[in-house]
Structure formats: structure tokens, C-alpha cells
Design a protein around this motif. Sequence first.
Motif, PDB file in Angstrom:
ATOM      1  N   TYR A   1      15.429   0.331   2.447  1.00  0.00           N
ATOM      2  CA  TYR A   1      14.585   1.097   3.362  1.00  0.00           C
ATOM      3  C   TYR A   1      13.937   0.156   4.388  1.00  0.00           C
ATOM      4  O   TYR A   1      13.888   0.459   5.582  1.00  0.00           O
TER       5      TYR A   1
ATOM      6  N   GLU B   1       4.281   2.766  10.335  1.00  0.00           N
ATOM      7  CA  GLU B   1       4.227   3.709   9.233  1.00  0.00           C
ATOM      8  C   GLU B   1       5.523   4.499   9.261  1.00  0.00           C
ATOM      9  O   GLU B   1       6.079   4.733  10.315  1.00  0.00           O
ATOM     10  N   SER B   2       6.019   4.841   8.129  1.00  0.00           N
ATOM     11  CA  SER B   2       7.279   5.554   8.132  1.00  0.00           C
ATOM     12  C   SER B   2       7.409   6.391   6.882  1.00  0.00           C
ATOM     13  O   SER B   2       6.806   6.100   5.855  1.00  0.00           O
ATOM     14  N   LEU B   3       8.183   7.436   6.969  1.00  0.00           N
ATOM     15  CA  LEU B   3       8.513   8.157   5.749  1.00  0.00           C
ATOM     16  C   LEU B   3       9.890   8.773   5.878  1.00  0.00           C
ATOM     17  O   LEU B   3      10.383   9.048   6.967  1.00  0.00           O
ATOM     18  N   ILE B   4      10.505   8.954   4.746  1.00  0.00           N
ATOM     19  CA  ILE B   4      11.806   9.606   4.692  1.00  0.00           C
ATOM     20  C   ILE B   4      11.715  10.697   3.654  1.00  0.00           C
ATOM     21  O   ILE B   4      11.208  10.481   2.554  1.00  0.00           O
ATOM     22  N   ARG B   5      12.158  11.862   4.016  1.00  0.00           N
ATOM     23  CA  ARG B   5      12.189  12.948   3.053  1.00  0.00           C
ATOM     24  C   ARG B   5      13.636  13.301   2.808  1.00  0.00           C
ATOM     25  O   ARG B   5      14.381  13.532   3.749  1.00  0.00           O
ATOM     26  N   LEU B   6      14.008  13.334   1.575  1.00  0.00           N
ATOM     27  CA  LEU B   6      15.405  13.654   1.266  1.00  0.00           C
ATOM     28  C   LEU B   6      15.572  15.143   1.087  1.00  0.00           C
ATOM     29  O   LEU B   6      14.660  15.840   0.687  1.00  0.00           O
ATOM     30  N   GLU B   7      16.785  15.542   1.386  1.00  0.00           N
ATOM     31  CA  GLU B   7      17.035  16.973   1.365  1.00  0.00           C
ATOM     32  C   GLU B   7      17.204  17.476  -0.066  1.00  0.00           C
ATOM     33  O   GLU B   7      16.682  18.506  -0.452  1.00  0.00           O
TER      34      GLU B   7
ATOM     35  N   ASN C   1      12.008  14.509  -2.437  1.00  0.00           N
ATOM     36  CA  ASN C   1      12.045  13.080  -2.697  1.00  0.00           C
ATOM     37  C   ASN C   1      11.538  12.348  -1.470  1.00  0.00           C
ATOM     38  O   ASN C   1      12.026  12.557  -0.377  1.00  0.00           O
TER      39      ASN C   1
ATOM     40  N   LEU D   1      10.065   8.799   0.528  1.00  0.00           N
ATOM     41  CA  LEU D   1       9.863   7.365   0.640  1.00  0.00           C
ATOM     42  C   LEU D   1       8.806   7.170   1.715  1.00  0.00           C
ATOM     43  O   LEU D   1       8.898   7.756   2.775  1.00  0.00           O
TER      44      LEU D   1
END
Lengths: 387, 370
Positions: free
Chosen positions: A299, A330-336, A341, A343
Motif C-alpha cells: 500500500y 492521508e489515504s484510504l482504500i475501501r475494498l469492494e 475492508n 486500509l
Amino acid sequence: MASSYLTVPARRHPENGQGQSNDSRSRRFKPAAQLTLLRYLQDLQDAEVPPSPVQPRFHTGRMPNSKDGDDKPRLLLMGQKRSGKSSISSVVFHKLPPSETLYIETTTRIKKDSMHSFMDFQIWDFPGQVDFANAANLFDVDSIFNEIGALIWVIDAQDDYFDAIARLNATILNLQTTYPNINVEVFVHKVDGLSEDYKSDLFRDIIQRVQDDLSDNGYENAPVSFYQTSIYDHSIFEAFSKVIQKLIPQLPTLEALLNSLCANCRIQKAYLFDVLSKIYIATDTSPTDMASYEICSDYIDVIVDISEIYGWDRPEEEDSGGESGNQDAESLIRLEKKGNNYLYLREINKYLALICLMSEDSPAEKKALIDYNVGVFQEAMKQVFPR
Amino acid sequence: MSTLNSSKRQKQRKVLLMGKSGAGKSSMRSIVFSNYVAKDVRRLGATIDVEHSNIKFMGNLMLNLWDCGGQDGFMENYLHHQREHVFGSVAVLIFVFDIESREFQADVINYANIVSALEECSPGAKIFCLIHKMDLVQTKLRQPLFEERAEYIRAASESFRDSVDFFPTSIWDQTLYKAWTQIIYFLIPNASTIETLLQQLAEVIDARELILYERTTCLMVTHVTRGIEAQNPFTDRFERISSILKTHKQSIAKHTGIPAGSANFAEMQIKTGRFMFFITRLTENTNLAASIPPSEQGFNAARINILLARQKFAELDIATKARPGIQEVFTRSAEADGTMGNETVTGSGLQAGKGKGAEYGAGLSGTMTA
């Protein structure tokens, strides 16, 4: 919206009281030195330390028996020749692709590298041919071993290791009298080519032999730790993380801070990463697994790469009426799949980033809450690392 | 070309992937379309006869990819017994040359045979030549060698001489994505409509750059760059982003146990002091990446505007939503190359979206400061 605001102070208090004892924390908000992740990349080129007027006070990891020197704890990389010492230091600290390490030439003299990071330390890469500990007349042993942070002994798992163990033990016994506080870290290296069963047998055998040999010589409970490593996966970074963590005096504080952050935000796993080297300097005390470390490490790569592309110096930095973006990346990841889920990454200071893994039960709407709590965490970090 | 199949709801575009055996056709296909990691392709066996795959892209494009085994026996078969079947109604021929090949002359003769078959059966086709395995050549020799080969091949291209395009590629870096992006761009029938729409969207949300890409392959469909972003020193950034996202997708798949095909993120955000970047889903099988100036308010407004614009883009996906009325509009607009009527409709839709978004953004900032 209103309900989430109500919960914020309630959740903040345990964080405030538990993690940090100073009640007199200053409330004024100091913007951290403005920077982008891009700057890490620039640092990468010259790892030499620029002269700093501020003497590092908290994070030298210095051993009690050390003399005044350049204040940097050292990591000594030692082991038989061709065991992979230079490859390790190139991959971990110079970001050399593992496949390129084939072309590294034999090290003939001590190679010193400085890491300029959240904590300054030096990596000394030793040629494998020479036995430094026993050749006291040729080398100034004192100057090598004082201020040492850790001695990393690399053993080639794909080669005959009896000699390596014999030399390791000789070195440990040699140092035991003069520098009893040295952490000895044994990397059982090049395990990538071995089968799972063979790997664990071999690993156990090496531990057994080293410990037996040491206790035969009357040295019980030697401070020696063992790791299985390979430069072709993340295991070398993980091993280095554990080595470095031992040199951080504030580790218990950091862990307590992360624990309370995790408990309050229902974070599954939180890591405090050194972005440059991708070593994590602390994590919460829940069990760690390789997978979550790897996902966080990858990531960071994504964010650094994208920041490199879009963080270029624009000719005229058009300020839209004083309104600007985040001081800290700042960052974020949202999983489908798999529910929510998550990050989440937040830049803590110039070198460190907090990465959190969250699962279903930390819902998206609470992002404001998480942001706030991470802000509190960041404040606390400023007190832990005042630099 | 678009008038050829316009009666069909969905545009099936036939793409032939040809070249000598072992040139790297299937490796390339596996990486781009089947989420293989570059080092895993050594497990692939030889392709027997033809392997078909269908890949759905945005804007009613359905790729019908024919991966043709390259052994001489199969080649004979294609050229003689199945000539009509293989070379008929081809939209694109991708011919892969191995830079390391010891029999370059023979490869070119082979190529010439295929070109003449193509000329006979589908004269309107387009040829892309990929000079593959460039990583095996020393860096400084790459460009001259590539140019030399390209000239030689061009001379053998008969009537396609002026239209054939060449790309140096390697599965180990982003050049692969660069070449395939160009190929996809050529195949998209309504690229100009999509671009117009994207341009409008970019103006509304004040984006520096918008990149529309396909979800599973991470191949860029098209992009819009505004203002000073055009001076971005990373001119290869589109294929780099494809490559970064693809790598990340594989990492997610590996560590969470989700199959790589469906390891998509619903959303990604990066906020820094210099730029803000986010990726969000746009249509059934495309994602939109946007780079905007650093402003929290602009960021929120942009997200909402994209949400509102989704509908408009979804209508371009005629394949998924059969709406005869809209289809008519678009075929007409494609003929007239973007008529005024269509533009104003989409424009006003987006403007309305902006109003709402800005309001929302203002609302948010209000509560934040309160």
C-alpha cells in the motif's frame, strides 16, 4: 452526523489518559513540517545525514557502555562470505530489486551506510573473509563494537552452516566479556528456496546448535534471537523491523498508544511504518501475520508512486484563497468485496506513517471519528518524538 | 467502421493476436487480461490452435480476442483451410515480434503472408506490431534497434504500410500497458463522445486530470488533462498508473484470498498538500481516477459530482442497458461527430449536478467549523 460528534469526546478520553500521562499537553495545533511523500524519495538518493543543530535526545538506542561518538546506533552485518550480507543491505536500505543482487561484488572493506530516518542509525557491512572479533591486533575492536545497536549475523541456509555457527559462537563469546549488552540477531537467510518442512527443521537445528554450544561454554540465556529471512519476499523487512524495534526505547509507549487507538476505533491492526525503509517500528500487541504486513507495505508503494506522479512542482502553485489541502498526507482504500475492508494511511511526521487495517465492523461513516482519534495519536507522537 | 455493425446492440470487435511461437502472445494476454504476475507466465504452455476470450469494455465495446497459436502447422492452417474464418471481419491484428528471434527474416515473411491474407479478407483492419521482449536488449541499443526493425517490417506491410503502428514492449515494465492502451483506444467506437463527456465533467469539478480505465485490466480507456497538468514531467504516467494499480490489485488478491479478478477497491483516496487523488467506480466495468487541486471542499464536491455523472456514463454502456431511445441519440451523434443537441443535454445534466455538489460541500464545511 450529530450522534457521531457526541461519541467523539467519550472515545477520546481513554486515549488521552491511558496513553499519555502529561495532562499539560499544549492544545495549540502546530502544523507539522509541510511535506509530501515525494520528499521521501528525494531523501533516498542521499542517505547521508545533513548536519542537524538539534541533537537527537531520545532515540539513540545507545548502550550503557558506549562512549561519546557520533550518536548513531550501529547495525553490524556479519557472517560468512557469500551469505548475503551486502544483498540484504542493498535491498532493505537502497531499494535494489532483489534480482539485481546477483551482480553485487564481493565486499572487501567495511562498508558504512547511514540511514537518515526517524532514528538515525548506521549499517556496517563487513567483508565475510575477515574475523574481526578475533583479529584484535589488526582492527580497533573498540571502535567497531562500541555504540553498537545490534549485531546481525547472517547464515546461509542453503550452504553448510557449521563454520558459520562456530564463528558466530566465537564472536559472541568474545564480545560477551566486553560488551555484554549487544543484541545478537541471527538471520537464517536464503530460506526462499527451501521446502516448508525442511526450512523449519533447519531453523530448529541452527537454534539448537548455537544455544548448546554457548551453554557448553558457560554462557546461559544468551541474548540471541533468530529469524528466517529472504530478500525475495517481505521476511527480511519484517526481521529488520523486529531488530530495530529492540533499539527503540519508547517502544512500550508506542505500543500502548497503538493499542488504545485500535480499541477505540475498532481497528484490526495498526502499524507505524518508516516510509523510507518500509520497516515498521511499532504495531499494536495483537498477533502479527505476514499477510497484513505485506498488504500495508504494498500500500505504501502505491501511495509513494502516485505521489511521485502527481506531486511534481507545479510552476505557479495557485493558492485558492488560502484554502489548502492536508498538511499530512492521508489515504484510504475501501475494498469492494468482503464487506467494508479498509486500509487507512496517515502521515504522522516526516518519516512515519500510520497504517490501519480495518474490517467490517469499523464502518465508513465513522471516518471522521477515526480521523480525530488519529489526530490525537499524532499529537501524542509529537511528544514521544519531539524532533 | 462504426457503421459496419451499428445494427448490433453490442459491438463485437475481432482482434487477432498473432506471431511466431514463443514470441510471448499468450504471456501478454495473461498479464493484461487474466491478472497474471509477470513471473508466473513461465508456467504457460504452448497455445493450441486458437484461444478465444471476450472482454467487455466501456462504451459498448466487446473485445473478441483470438489468441492464435504460432507454430508453423497452425499458421498453415490459418492461411489456407481457415482463411476466411480467421481473417474475415477483423478489426485489429496485433502481430508480436520477438526481438531475440534468430530468424527475423523468416518472421517477416510469415508476417507478409498474414498481411496479404488480411488485405484480402478484411481490408479495413488496423495493424499493430509489437516488438516484444525489449527488456533483453541493452538500454541504449533499444531505440535504434526498434526503429530499424520497425522500418524493415513496415516495408513488408503492403497496403497497410502507412497505417501500421509499432510499439516496443516488455512484460516486465509499463511499455506493455502503453501499447495496449493505444490498441484499446483505437477500438472504442464512441471515444469522442466519452471524451466530450469527461471534458465537461473535468471542467465542472475543476480536475487537473481525469483518467478513465477498465477495472479488471487497469487499461486506460481515455484521459482528460487540463491546464498546467499538461506539463507534468511524467509523460508515461498513464501506463505507470495502470501498472501501479495492477500490481496493487495482485497484492490485495494475494493477501486477502480474494480472486484477482474481483479484488477491486470500491474507492481509493490520497490527500496531500499538493494534490488530491481519488479513484471511484464510474460504470459497470470502468473506474475513474481524478487528480484535483488540494482542497477538502473541492474534493467532496468532486466525489458527489462524479456520483451524479455516473448515470450519464452508464447510458453509454448500451450493452448493459438496452435503451433504444438513447442508443438512437448516440448513433446519430456518432455519425454527426458530436451534434450540438446531445452536448447541451449532457452539459445541463452536469451543471445541475454541480449545483447540488457545491451545496453539499458548503454544508459539510459549515458543520466542520461549527
